[in-house]
Design a protein around this motif. Structure first.
Motif, PDB file in Angstrom:
ATOM      1  N   ALA A  23       4.333   0.716  -1.700  1.00  0.00           N
ATOM      2  CA  ALA A  23       5.084  -0.129  -2.648  1.00  0.00           C
ATOM      3  C   ALA A  23       3.865  -0.628  -3.255  1.00  0.00           C
ATOM      4  CB  ALA A  23       5.577  -1.339  -2.053  1.00  0.00           C
ATOM      5  N   TYR A  24       2.717  -0.942  -2.665  1.00  0.00           N
ATOM      6  CA  TYR A  24       1.759  -1.509  -3.220  1.00  0.00           C
ATOM      7  C   TYR A  24       0.531  -0.025  -4.671  1.00  0.00           C
ATOM      8  CZ  TYR A  24      -3.719  -1.206  -3.622  1.00  0.00           C
ATOM      9  OH  TYR A  24      -4.879  -0.924  -3.746  1.00  0.00           O
ATOM     10  N   LEU A  25       1.054   0.395  -3.887  1.00  0.00           N
ATOM     11  CA  LEU A  25       0.221   1.622  -5.192  1.00  0.00           C
ATOM     12  C   LEU A  25       0.888   2.298  -6.135  1.00  0.00           C
ATOM     13  CD1 LEU A  25      -0.407   4.684  -2.650  1.00  0.00           C
ATOM     14  CD2 LEU A  25      -1.936   3.600  -4.095  1.00  0.00           C
ATOM     15  N   VAL A  26       2.917   2.165  -5.759  1.00  0.00           N
ATOM     16  CA  VAL A  26       3.845   1.791  -7.061  1.00  0.00           C
ATOM     17  C   VAL A  26       2.876   0.457  -8.017  1.00  0.00           C
ATOM     18  CG1 VAL A  26       6.278   1.285  -7.775  1.00  0.00           C
ATOM     19  CG2 VAL A  26       5.736   2.754  -5.988  1.00  0.00           C
ATOM     20  N   MET A  27       2.966  -0.604  -7.809  1.00  0.00           N
ATOM     21  CA  MET A  27       2.096  -1.713  -8.645  1.00  0.00           C
ATOM     22  C   MET A  27       1.217  -1.553  -8.763  1.00  0.00           C
ATOM     23  SD  MET A  27       3.748  -5.076  -6.133  1.00  0.00           S
ATOM     24  CE  MET A  27       2.957  -4.480  -5.339  1.00  0.00           C
ATOM     25  N   LEU A  28       0.457  -0.651  -9.056  1.00  0.00           N
ATOM     26  CA  LEU A  28      -0.801  -0.029  -8.785  1.00  0.00           C
ATOM     27  C   LEU A  28      -1.207  -0.142 -10.292  1.00  0.00           C
ATOM     28  CD1 LEU A  28      -3.798   0.096  -7.364  1.00  0.00           C
ATOM     29  CD2 LEU A  28      -2.830   2.597  -7.617  1.00  0.00           C
ATOM     30  N   PRO A  29      -0.639   0.811 -11.036  1.00  0.00           N
ATOM     31  CA  PRO A  29      -0.908   0.050 -12.688  1.00  0.00           C
ATOM     32  C   PRO A  29      -1.220  -1.202 -12.978  1.00  0.00           C
ATOM     33  CG  PRO A  29       0.738   1.621 -12.387  1.00  0.00           C
ATOM     34  CD  PRO A  29       1.267   1.069 -11.003  1.00  0.00           C
ATOM     35  N   ILE A  30      -0.053  -2.223 -12.636  1.00  0.00           N
ATOM     36  CA  ILE A  30       0.506  -3.646 -12.961  1.00  0.00           C
ATOM     37  C   ILE A  30      -0.658  -4.072 -12.348  1.00  0.00           C
ATOM     38  CG2 ILE A  30       1.666  -5.484 -12.270  1.00  0.00           C
ATOM     39  CD1 ILE A  30       4.216  -3.273 -13.003  1.00  0.00           C
ATOM     40  N   LEU A  31      -1.377  -4.507 -11.740  1.00  0.00           N
ATOM     41  CA  LEU A  31      -2.563  -5.061 -10.542  1.00  0.00           C
ATOM     42  C   LEU A  31      -3.739  -4.490 -11.368  1.00  0.00           C
ATOM     43  CD1 LEU A  31      -1.104  -4.063  -6.952  1.00  0.00           C
ATOM     44  CD2 LEU A  31      -1.582  -6.139  -7.990  1.00  0.00           C
TER      45      LEU A  31
END
Length: 372
Positions: free
Chosen positions: A139-147
């Protein structure tokens, strides 16, 4: 200057990984370690010490996410790298680890092999609760571009604001709610900033900011953080005592205050280890910790399969045969387990390293031949 190798490899990340994998394994020791406080007299010195250790081990996964944030958020890489390289790797690891666990522990008990059952539970639940970290990491990797976008525009004020929000909503409000209402510790869910204070959001951003933007660690800041963590942890211990006193028994619900100030404790460990490593310049230790740090992820995956085959006999030897303190026996057993799995992994690491070097040599040879 932070201590790092020629390949920009930071020593303090490796030391943090080693500390945290110990905490992870200790967290899985049950009544032989993590829950030992429940066997002691409420409020006694041993009870307080054991609760303290159990509270500290809760910072393991948050610190892992801080390290990942420090390494990945500053990177400038295209979106397809995440979906072609990073996410597939974790998905494959989760699939293989879960299937091995299924064949090792579940199938021998029920003798009911079913791929449908396996994949249903893999997607809708988990085959071992310890693998929740892998699900969260995907889930963290999916959000990585936003983060990464947030991190690029993050300043000191937002950094402090995020920390304040987390401490208030996860640390202070639950305590106030319990003191007033005795049972309810959470406010209305719509008032709660779930996304900001979640482990896959705030910890990577905090880790990346400290690593990239915070100046060289100062001793006075380390001392200040240690003092704040000391006070916050003692407050968690006090609230745990208060709840058990009201409930009359020590079980799962009595541990609800263990993670109230995990962010503060995680920042303290992260910053303090960074400060200590800044004072060191031992190349031998650096190589040792670098090697050990690379094995930590695989130790996490494999320790479940060796937990009771290695931990249990060693624990009995120290606690029963030698009549040593049970908490000391548990900590020593965890350390021996980590060492054992590390030694088992070394041959595989050596083969992978050899293949990597061979690939580099062959690539260099092709370039030379082409140019020639």
């Amino acid at each position: 200057m932070l201590m790092k190798s020629k390949t920009n490899h930071f020593l303090y990340f490796d030391i943090l990984r080693i500390i945290c994998i110990f905490f992870v394994i200790f967290n899985h020791t049950g009544d032989k370690g993590f829950l030992l406080f429940s066997a002691e007299s409420l409020g006694s010195f041993k009870w307080c010490a054991y609760v303290l250790i159990s509270i500290l081990c809760k910072i393991a996964v948050p610190v892992f996410f801080m390290i990942s944030g420090a390494l990945l958020l500053p990177k400038k890489e295209p979106l397809h790298v995440i979906y072609k390289k990073r996410i597939p790797f974790i998905c494959i690891v989760l699939l293989i680890a879960s299937f091995c666990y299924y064949l090792t522990y579940e199938y021998p008990l029920f003798k009911d092999f079913s791929l449908y059952k396996f994949f249903f539970r893999l997607l809708c639940g988990d085959w071992n609760y310890s693998y929740w970290f892998l699900y969260a990491y995907i889930a963290y990797l999916v959000m990585l571009p936003i983060l990464r976008l947030i991190f690029d525009n993050m300043d000191r004020n937002i950094f402090i604001y995020m920390i304040g929000l987390q401490i208030i909503f996860c640390g202070i409000i639950p305590i106030i709610m319990f003191i007033i209402f005795k049972q309810q510790t959470e406010i209305n869910g719509f008032l709660y900033p779930h996304s900001i204070v979640s482990i896959t959001f705030i910890y990577p951003l905090i880790g990346a900011f400290i690593h990239s933007h915070a100046p060289t660690p100062l001793r006075r800041k380390v001392v200040l953080l240690l003092m704040l963590s000391f006070l916050a942890t003692n407050l968690s211990i006090l609230m745990t005592w208060y709840k058990i006193k009201l409930m009359g028994f020590q079980d799962g619900p009595s541990m609800q205050f263990f993670e109230n100030f995990s962010l503060l404790n995680s920042i303290t460990l992260f910053y303090s280890v960074r400060y200590i490593c800044n004072l060191c310049n031992n190349k031998i230790l650096m190589k040792l910790f670098k090697l050990w740090g690379k094995l930590v992820f695989w130790i996490y995956l494999l320790h479940l399969f060796f937990m009771w085959k290695i931990f249990e006999p060693i624990y009995r030897f120290f606690s029963i045969t030698l009549s040593l303190n049970r908490m000391f026996s548990s900590c020593i057993s965890c350390f021996v387990l980590i060492l054992t799995v590390s030694f088992l992994l070394l041959p595989f690491y050596a083969v992978i390293r050899f293949k990597t070097k061979l690939k580099g040599i062959l690539k260099h040879a092709r370039v030379v031949c082409f140019k020639g």
